[in-house]
Design an enzyme around this catalytic site. Structure first.
Site, mmCIF file in Angstrom:
data_model
loop_
_atom_site.group_PDB
_atom_site.id
_atom_site.type_symbol
_atom_site.label_atom_id
_atom_site.label_comp_id
_atom_site.label_asym_id
_atom_site.label_seq_id
_atom_site.Cartn_x
_atom_site.Cartn_y
_atom_site.Cartn_z
ATOM 1 N N ASP A 40 2.451 -1.770 9.234
ATOM 2 C CA ASP A 40 2.060 -2.140 7.871
ATOM 3 C C ASP A 40 1.842 -3.644 7.738
ATOM 4 O O ASP A 40 0.907 -4.089 7.070
ATOM 5 C CB ASP A 40 3.111 -1.671 6.858
ATOM 6 C CG ASP A 40 3.083 -0.155 6.671
ATOM 7 O OD1 ASP A 40 2.013 0.450 6.890
ATOM 8 O OD2 ASP A 40 4.117 0.411 6.299
ATOM 9 N N GLU A 58 -6.687 -3.998 0.366
ATOM 10 C CA GLU A 58 -7.479 -2.891 0.894
ATOM 11 C C GLU A 58 -7.983 -2.024 -0.251
ATOM 12 O O GLU A 58 -7.246 -1.748 -1.194
ATOM 13 C CB GLU A 58 -6.616 -2.044 1.840
ATOM 14 C CG GLU A 58 -7.373 -0.958 2.551
ATOM 15 C CD GLU A 58 -6.526 -0.220 3.570
ATOM 16 O OE1 GLU A 58 -7.002 0.813 4.069
ATOM 17 O OE2 GLU A 58 -5.403 -0.662 3.852
#
Length: 162
Positions: free
Chosen positions: A122, A50
């Site tokens: 997560d 990311e």
């Protein structure tokens, strides 16, 4: 981590790197060592991560960027190509909307990978990054569907604040 060697992606593994409460340099070394271990075990062909985002806390954003750097350098040192995706792009690719919440991302990752249980937030984020990379490689980023064929393993690790 997903295996994209078949028509539909297959779940391989997910988890997180737990960092001890050491000084920043030691925590970054732990990130590097953890990623290196995962690469040795799973032998991915590519890594997706990311992109850094701006947060309200500049110190947290800086530490997150440093952890990302450790992960990227580790992948590069292992000869793996690294692709980066923005959070909105990941949500768009996996859910169809760039404003999706974590629950929707978890749901869509569970459905896309035919998981028997919902991964923690997560882990779902990391798997969403891997799915986004797969979509990107297949030219399907904006469609959010699966198709085509690519023989590769793609992996992603969600970054954790040191």
């Amino acid at each position: 981590m997903i295996d994209a060697s078949e028509r539909e992606p297959r779940y391989v593994a997910s988890g997180c790197i737990r960092l001890r409460d050491d000084e920043l340099a030691q925590r970054l070394a732990q990130v590097y060592a953890g990623i290196s271990e995962l690469i040795a075990i799973h032998k991915p062909a590519e890594v997706a991560i990311e992109r850094v985002f701006m947060s309200k806390n500049a110190d947290s954003a800086l530490k997150l960027g440093q952890a990302r750097g450790a992960a990227i350098v580790c992948a590069a040192n292992h000869g793996l190509p690294v692709s980066e995706y923005a959070a909105r792009q990941i949500k768009q690719a996996v859910t169809g909307t760039g404003a999706a919440d974590k629950a929707l991302v978890q749901h869509m990752v569970t459905a896309a990978l035919h998981l028997s249980a919902t991964p923690q937030a997560d882990a779902a984020d990391a798997l969403a990054i891997a799915l986004t990379h797969l979509h990107s490689c297949r030219g399907l980023v904006t469609q959010g569907n699966y198709g085509g064929r690519r023989r590769t393993k793609s992996s992603s690790w969600r970054q954790y604040r040191p």
